[in-house]
Design a protein around this motif. Structure first.
Motif, PDB file in Angstrom:
ATOM      1  N   GLY A 164      50.047  15.825   8.036  1.00 65.99           N
ATOM      2  CA  GLY A 164      49.117  16.365   7.060  1.00 65.99           C
ATOM      3  C   GLY A 164      48.508  15.305   6.161  1.00 65.99           C
ATOM      4  O   GLY A 164      48.204  15.572   4.983  1.00 65.99           O
ATOM      5  N   GLN A 165      48.305  14.111   6.699  1.00 65.21           N
ATOM      6  CA  GLN A 165      47.739  13.009   5.927  1.00 65.21           C
ATOM      7  C   GLN A 165      46.309  12.713   6.375  1.00 65.21           C
ATOM      8  O   GLN A 165      45.940  12.992   7.516  1.00 65.21           O
ATOM      9  CB  GLN A 165      48.580  11.741   6.111  1.00 65.21           C
ATOM     10  N   PRO A 166      45.509  12.115   5.483  1.00 61.09           N
ATOM     11  CA  PRO A 166      44.202  11.631   5.925  1.00 61.09           C
ATOM     12  C   PRO A 166      44.373  10.548   6.993  1.00 61.09           C
ATOM     13  O   PRO A 166      45.401   9.865   7.031  1.00 61.09           O
ATOM     14  CB  PRO A 166      43.586  11.045   4.644  1.00 61.09           C
ATOM     15  N   VAL A 167      43.366  10.403   7.827  1.00 56.28           N
ATOM     16  CA  VAL A 167      43.382   9.370   8.872  1.00 56.28           C
ATOM     17  C   VAL A 167      42.198   8.430   8.641  1.00 56.28           C
ATOM     18  O   VAL A 167      41.066   8.878   8.451  1.00 56.28           O
ATOM     19  CB  VAL A 167      43.309   9.994  10.273  1.00 56.28           C
ATOM     20  N   VAL A 168      42.492   7.132   8.660  1.00 54.29           N
ATOM     21  CA  VAL A 168      41.453   6.115   8.494  1.00 54.29           C
ATOM     22  C   VAL A 168      41.166   5.496   9.862  1.00 54.29           C
ATOM     23  O   VAL A 168      41.992   4.745  10.386  1.00 54.29           O
ATOM     24  CB  VAL A 168      41.884   5.022   7.510  1.00 54.29           C
ATOM     25  N   PRO A 169      40.032   5.786  10.482  1.00 54.23           N
ATOM     26  CA  PRO A 169      39.673   5.129  11.744  1.00 54.23           C
ATOM     27  C   PRO A 169      39.281   3.672  11.469  1.00 54.23           C
ATOM     28  O   PRO A 169      38.770   3.347  10.390  1.00 54.23           O
ATOM     29  CB  PRO A 169      38.465   5.932  12.238  1.00 54.23           C
ATOM     30  N   VAL A 170      39.516   2.812  12.446  1.00 58.62           N
ATOM     31  CA  VAL A 170      39.132   1.410  12.318  1.00 58.62           C
ATOM     32  C   VAL A 170      38.434   0.975  13.605  1.00 58.62           C
ATOM     33  O   VAL A 170      38.984   1.119  14.698  1.00 58.62           O
ATOM     34  CB  VAL A 170      40.343   0.494  12.055  1.00 58.62           C
ATOM     35  N   ALA A 171      37.238   0.421  13.456  1.00 62.53           N
ATOM     36  CA  ALA A 171      36.480  -0.102  14.591  1.00 62.53           C
ATOM     37  C   ALA A 171      36.554  -1.621  14.604  1.00 62.53           C
ATOM     38  O   ALA A 171      36.817  -2.251  13.573  1.00 62.53           O
ATOM     39  CB  ALA A 171      35.022   0.348  14.486  1.00 62.53           C
ATOM     40  N   THR A 172      36.335  -2.215  15.762  1.00 63.30           N
ATOM     41  CA  THR A 172      36.336  -3.674  15.858  1.00 63.30           C
ATOM     42  C   THR A 172      35.534  -4.139  17.062  1.00 63.30           C
ATOM     43  O   THR A 172      35.300  -3.365  18.000  1.00 63.30           O
ATOM     44  CB  THR A 172      37.767  -4.227  15.943  1.00 63.30           C
ATOM     45  N   ASN A 173      35.151  -5.411  17.018  1.00 62.12           N
ATOM     46  CA  ASN A 173      34.525  -6.060  18.173  1.00 62.12           C
ATOM     47  C   ASN A 173      35.317  -7.295  18.597  1.00 62.12           C
ATOM     48  O   ASN A 173      34.801  -8.168  19.302  1.00 62.12           O
ATOM     49  CB  ASN A 173      33.075  -6.445  17.868  1.00 62.12           C
ATOM     50  N   VAL A 174      36.574  -7.379  18.174  1.00 58.03           N
ATOM     51  CA  VAL A 174      37.359  -8.601  18.405  1.00 58.03           C
ATOM     52  C   VAL A 174      37.505  -8.924  19.885  1.00 58.03           C
ATOM     53  O   VAL A 174      37.620 -10.095  20.271  1.00 58.03           O
ATOM     54  CB  VAL A 174      38.737  -8.489  17.728  1.00 58.03           C
ATOM     55  N   GLY A 175      37.469  -7.915  20.750  1.00 56.00           N
ATOM     56  CA  GLY A 175      37.618  -8.157  22.182  1.00 56.00           C
ATOM     57  C   GLY A 175      36.484  -8.973  22.782  1.00 56.00           C
ATOM     58  O   GLY A 175      36.637  -9.552  23.853  1.00 56.00           O
ATOM     59  N   VAL A 176      35.351  -9.017  22.101  1.00 55.96           N
ATOM     60  CA  VAL A 176      34.237  -9.856  22.560  1.00 55.96           C
ATOM     61  C   VAL A 176      34.632 -11.328  22.501  1.00 55.96           C
ATOM     62  O   VAL A 176      34.230 -12.140  23.339  1.00 55.96           O
ATOM     63  CB  VAL A 176      32.983  -9.595  21.700  1.00 55.96           C
ATOM     64  N   PHE A 177      35.431 -11.679  21.504  1.00 55.73           N
ATOM     65  CA  PHE A 177      35.792 -13.074  21.264  1.00 55.73           C
ATOM     66  C   PHE A 177      37.186 -13.429  21.786  1.00 55.73           C
ATOM     67  O   PHE A 177      37.450 -14.582  22.113  1.00 55.73           O
ATOM     68  CB  PHE A 177      35.737 -13.363  19.761  1.00 55.73           C
ATOM     69  N   TRP A 178      38.050 -12.442  21.836  1.00 55.95           N
ATOM     70  CA  TRP A 178      39.450 -12.653  22.214  1.00 55.95           C
ATOM     71  C   TRP A 178      39.757 -11.675  23.336  1.00 55.95           C
ATOM     72  O   TRP A 178      40.218 -10.560  23.089  1.00 55.95           O
ATOM     73  CB  TRP A 178      40.337 -12.397  21.002  1.00 55.95           C
ATOM     74  N   PRO A 179      39.515 -12.041  24.585  1.00 57.13           N
ATOM     75  CA  PRO A 179      39.714 -11.106  25.701  1.00 57.13           C
ATOM     76  C   PRO A 179      41.173 -10.667  25.849  1.00 57.13           C
ATOM     77  O   PRO A 179      42.094 -11.323  25.363  1.00 57.13           O
ATOM     78  CB  PRO A 179      39.257 -11.922  26.919  1.00 57.13           C
ATOM     79  N   LYS A 180      41.323  -9.564  26.555  1.00 57.72           N
ATOM     80  CA  LYS A 180      42.656  -9.008  26.785  1.00 57.72           C
ATOM     81  C   LYS A 180      43.542  -9.986  27.538  1.00 57.72           C
ATOM     82  O   LYS A 180      44.745 -10.081  27.276  1.00 57.72           O
ATOM     83  CB  LYS A 180      42.526  -7.693  27.578  1.00 57.72           C
ATOM     84  N   ARG A 181      42.979 -10.728  28.462  1.00 57.55           N
ATOM     85  CA  ARG A 181      43.746 -11.693  29.253  1.00 57.55           C
ATOM     86  C   ARG A 181      43.044 -13.049  29.240  1.00 57.55           C
ATOM     87  O   ARG A 181      41.842 -13.133  29.029  1.00 57.55           O
ATOM     88  CB  ARG A 181      43.924 -11.214  30.694  1.00 57.55           C
TER      89      ARG A 181
END
Length: 245
Positions: free
Chosen positions: A176-193
């Motif tokens: 029952g708490q508010p939810v703060v969504p967070v967006a990012t573009n970090v994957g453009v610079f730091w790939p998953k692998r």
């Protein structure tokens, strides 16, 4: 030649990052054993170190947009790389993650994670895992802070679509708490692998809160729309090619 130089810089940065994790873990171990606040201080110190070294070693800056929460809320970020774990945590006073159960056995990460109030979840057990997660979260409410859960459960590259998992909705209804969504573009610079890290500015954007009280289906739609739309805009801002933008 410039690619080779940046690759070498990335390699050196990656190596020192993990050495620094061990060093910080050792230095802050007595404080972490003494109190949760000591463990939090150690984690924040490591986040600052990575942000600082990323700036001058590989030319990757970090920008925080929006207002990071300081009260009792859920935080639901886009997950694209290890860096978003550190920067989102470092932006808040007392974050605690829902994380994979296997991570509690990882050196430094596991010990400090449990000490700051992170909750391990065995993702392979599905329904049983959700029930156990809800019970563990309720038990851990005595430790105040911002509960961080990755709605897609794993790292997703920019431009790739993947489902949002119902566990986030179950927590939303239960707490029952508010939810703060967070967006990012970090994957453009730091790939998953891979080793290579690109130069630029990775943005982490704390979006407007979603109030409690919605039906789970409505909440999940609002969360996904908010995070995906904002993350796609940030990727486009970083000149990453996305269809329809």
């Amino acid at each position: 030649m410039s690619y080779a130089i940046q690759w070498l810089r990335s390699l050196l940065f990656n190596a020192q990052m993990y050495v620094a994790m061990l060093v910080v873990g050792i230095l802050y171990l007595p404080a972490a054993v003494w109190s949760r606040e000591g463990a939090i201080a150690g984690c924040h110190a490591y986040c600052r170190w990575v942000r600082w070294t990323a700036g001058w070693m590989i030319g990757l800056k970090v920008e925080i947009r929006g207002t990071p929460p300081t009260d009792e809320v859920m935080v639901a970020p886009k997950h694209q790389s290890f860096l978003d774990v550190l920067m989102i945590y470092g932006a808040m006073p007392r974050g605690k993650f829902i994380f994979k159960a296997i991570l509690k056995y990882a050196p430094v990460i596991g010990q400090f994670g449990l000490r700051i109030g992170c909750i391990p979840v065995d993702r392979g057990k599905r329904g049983q895992a959700i029930k156990q997660m809800l019970a563990d979260v309720q038990a851990g409410r005595a430790l105040p802070g911002q509960l961080i859960i990755y709605p897609q459960g794993t790292r997703i590259a920019p431009g790739v679509k993947a489902p949002y998992k119902i566990g986030t909705g179950a927590l939303y209804r239960e707490l029952g708490q508010p939810v703060v969504p967070v967006a990012t573009n970090v994957g453009v610079f730091w790939p998953k692998r891979g080793v290579y890290r690109h130069q630029g500015t990775a943005v982490f954007e704390f979006l407007p809160r979603i109030a409690p009280g919605l039906e789970i289906a409505d909440f999940m739609r609002r969360l996904e729309t908010a995070v995906e739309t904002a993350s796609d805009k940030l990727a486009a801002e970083a000149r990453f090619p996305l269809r329809g933008l």
